[in-house]
Enzyme design. Structure first.
Site, PDB file in Angstrom:
ATOM      1  N   THR A 114       0.684  -1.072  -0.354  1.00 30.23           N
ATOM      2  CA  THR A 114       0.114  -0.172   0.080  1.00 30.23           C
ATOM      3  C   THR A 114       1.039   1.019  -0.277  1.00 30.23           C
ATOM      4  O   THR A 114       1.843   1.468   0.014  1.00 30.23           O
ATOM      5  CB  THR A 114      -1.013  -0.149   1.326  1.00 30.23           C
ATOM      6  N   ASP A 115       0.165   2.649  -0.092  1.00 28.53           N
ATOM      7  CA  ASP A 115       1.324   3.851  -0.390  1.00 28.53           C
ATOM      8  C   ASP A 115       1.599   3.783   0.859  1.00 28.53           C
ATOM      9  O   ASP A 115       2.970   4.050   1.493  1.00 28.53           O
ATOM     10  CB  ASP A 115       0.156   4.605  -0.453  1.00 28.53           C
ATOM     11  N   CYS A 116       1.080   3.786   2.421  1.00 29.76           N
ATOM     12  CA  CYS A 116       1.577   3.623   3.636  1.00 29.76           C
ATOM     13  C   CYS A 116       2.507   2.548   3.508  1.00 29.76           C
ATOM     14  O   CYS A 116       3.389   2.482   4.921  1.00 29.76           O
ATOM     15  CB  CYS A 116       0.809   3.736   4.482  1.00 29.76           C
ATOM     16  N   TYR A 117       2.321   1.388   3.300  1.00 23.19           N
ATOM     17  CA  TYR A 117       2.653  -0.120   3.772  1.00 23.19           C
ATOM     18  C   TYR A 117       3.475  -0.809   2.297  1.00 23.19           C
ATOM     19  O   TYR A 117       2.970  -1.695   1.907  1.00 23.19           O
ATOM     20  CB  TYR A 117       2.322  -1.330   4.233  1.00 23.19           C
ATOM     21  N   PRO A 118       4.433  -0.162   1.607  1.00 24.50           N
ATOM     22  CA  PRO A 118       4.297  -0.837   0.645  1.00 24.50           C
ATOM     23  C   PRO A 118       5.325  -1.969   0.889  1.00 24.50           C
ATOM     24  O   PRO A 118       5.308  -3.292  -0.613  1.00 24.50           O
ATOM     25  CB  PRO A 118       5.658   0.690  -0.189  1.00 24.50           C
TER      26      PRO A 118
END
Lengths: 141, 395
Positions: B141-145
């Site tokens: 994800t954008d926060c957890y790439p």
């Protein structure tokens, strides 16, 4: 009366000879066979409880060794890892000789390796896998 | 004038614990005391009765937070030593269940399966301080790439590890036999054909819920012995059923109450949290659990004085009936008989096989007794009681 559970390993050159019967005829011993296998390379393994007068027992074992049978006390091959054993008693369901039994009234689960016939049933029936086999599976000449 | 009946409070007991004057006995000892002196006198003399049980308890598992990695991952699948954990909670939170087998386990493809390693074993390895391989994958994800994490962790490295067992300490359990002509492999152990053996669980008169059959002192917040550390009851366990038929002494005649329990995994001892492999059935976790019962009055003394001879269970055929969901009672048997080693069933003598450790249950009750005597363990007030049925009025 002396009695012991033994494992006998027969080299392939004598595996087809009647040997156990000599223990009865020549040495006045009696036996109860718990396991007998001939492996693909024709070496044999027999687990039996040998009973009789102590002197005759020794003579009988000496006879077996003299014809090339490897004689071992079975108790040395199976041991219980006391640290792993949960003391539940599930093993007593499958032990055919009562080597694994419950001492009452304490409800302690006891392993008497002298009575063990090395059937190995307990090994997978034990939930904690506390029974360890170091059965010598090396082939004989 | 009404006869004055004795009562004491948990606060009074805790004061005595702090003063070092508390009188604690195990449920075994209490059975003898109540038999000799009667419940009223026993209640005046004894403050606390300790219980214990040590047995495979499948409904067990641990919540773990494995800490944020750099770069961060929102883990959607997680394995510990190749055993899948439930990852459908927050980014690095997981739940590892006791019965989850290793991912490549052959299961029962060759029957009976061995189930050598599973969630219960992972939990024990963690408690024992062993290194466990953690693998996590995520979709990014954008926060957890991050898409994949692999690392070896010990319990020390984990920011949070709590044992939370949805159902432990069953109040009574079936006595299992097999009336088919083939050996079967069940969660009650190996059952030989034609009633070759009768397997039973629980520690009988030492077992926690047999000593407080109506759950009058146990509820949310009750401090207990759990896995060698202090833990808590946090509510009724799954399948908690107070409505099971009961004997005159209030003790259920079949499975009834259960406990949901929780404790800090980091404080536990691998002697009391043991991964087990049940042949042909699956993986599980053997848990050690003990509950202190405060003797608040003569009723509690009478309940804790119960003996194996007064506790009964049902004989169930796990060969035909149980698998069909029709577990009908083929007869009643007492724990006294079960512990003797032989029961009589249809004119046949059947050897009995325990699958819970009585000797280790006693060790738990004795350890808990020592903790209380030394002032290391105070009793707690339950904040919410377990669902129950009213005890019958006594004349």
């Amino acid at each position: 009366m002396y009695s012991k559970m033994l494992s006998l390993r027969f080299p392939k050159k004598i595996v087809d000879e009647p040997i156990a019967v000599n223990l009865v005829k020549k040495f006045d011993l009696s036996f109860n066979i718990h396991k007998a296998v001939i492996y693909p390379r024709k070496e044999g393994l027999m687990v039996l409880e040998l009973s009789g007068h102590r002197k005759n027992f020794q003579k009988g074992v000496h006879y077996l060794k003299s014809i090339g049978v490897k004689v071992e006390s079975i108790g040395q091959d199976i041991r219980r890892n006391e640290k792993k054993c949960l003391q539940c008693g599930a093993c007593t369901a499958v032990c055919p000789t009562g080597a694994l039994h419950i001492k009452r009234p304490e409800m302690e689960v006891v392993f008497d390796n002298e009575r063990c016939s090395a059937c190995e049933w307990c090994v997978s029936a034990c939930p904690a896998r506390a029974m360890e086999v170091s059965f010598n599976k090396v082939l004989l000449e | 004038m009404a006869k004055k009946t004795f009562s004491r409070t948990i606060d009074e007991i805790n004061r005595k614990i702090k003063q070092g004057t508390v009188v604690v006995v195990t449920a075994n000892e209490m059975t003898d005391i109540v038999k000799k002196k009667g419940a009223e006198k026993a209640a005046r003399e004894i403050d606390v009765v300790t219980t214990g049980t040590f047995s495979p308890m499948c409904s067990s598992g641990a919540f773990i937070n494995f800490g944020h990695t750099k770069p961060g991952i929102k883990a959607s699948q997680v394995w510990l030593n190749d055993v899948p954990a439930y990852a459908g909670i927050a980014a690095v939170d997981i739940y590892i269940g006791a019965t989850e087998p290793s991912e490549d386990d052959p299961l029962n493809r060759v029957h009976p399966g061995q189930f050598k390693y599973g969630g219960g074993h992972v939990i024990q390895d963690l408690v024992a301080g062993k290194k466990v391989e953690l693998k996590a994958t995520g979709y990014g994800t954008d926060c957890y790439p991050n898409r994949e994490v692999r690392k070896k962790v010990t319990i020390e490295d984990l920011p949070y590890a709590v044992l939370l067992n949805p159902r432990n300490s069953y109040q009574n359990y079936n006595c299992a036999i097999n009336l088919t002509s083939k050996t079967i492999y069940t969660y009650m152990g190996v059952l030989k054909p034609n009633g070759g053996n009768a397997n039973y669980a629980t520690s009988g008169q030492l077992s926690p819920l047999f000593n407080d059959p109506y759950y009058l002192t146990i509820g949310l917040g009750t401090r207990i012995f759990l896995g060698g550390a202090k833990g808590h009851v946090i509510g009724p366990g799954t399948q908690h059923n107070p409505h099971a038929p009961r004997g005159k002494n209030g003790v259920p005649l079949s499975g009834a109450g259960t406990l949901m329990v929780m404790g800090n995994l980091k404080e536990m001892d691998p002697r009391w949290v043991v991964g087990v492999s049940i042949l042909g059935y699956g993986c599980s976790l053997a848990m050690g659990l003990g509950v202190p019962i405060p003797i608040l009055n003569a009723d509690m003394a009478r309940y804790t004085g119960v003996s194996d001879e007064e506790i009964y269970t049902r004989i169930i055929d796990y060969g035909n009936d149980y698998p069909q969901g029709e577990a009908k009672s083929l007869g009643q048997v007492s724990y006294g008989e079960l512990k003797s080693g032989l029961i009589r069933f249809n004119g046949q003598e059947i050897p009995t096989v325990p699958i819970s450790s009585y000797i280790r249950a006693l060790e738990i009750a004795t350890t808990l007794k020592e903790w209380i005597e030394k002032g290391e363990f105070l009793l707690t007030h339950p904040q919410e009681m377990l669902p129950t049925v009213p005890p019958p009025e006594r004349a």
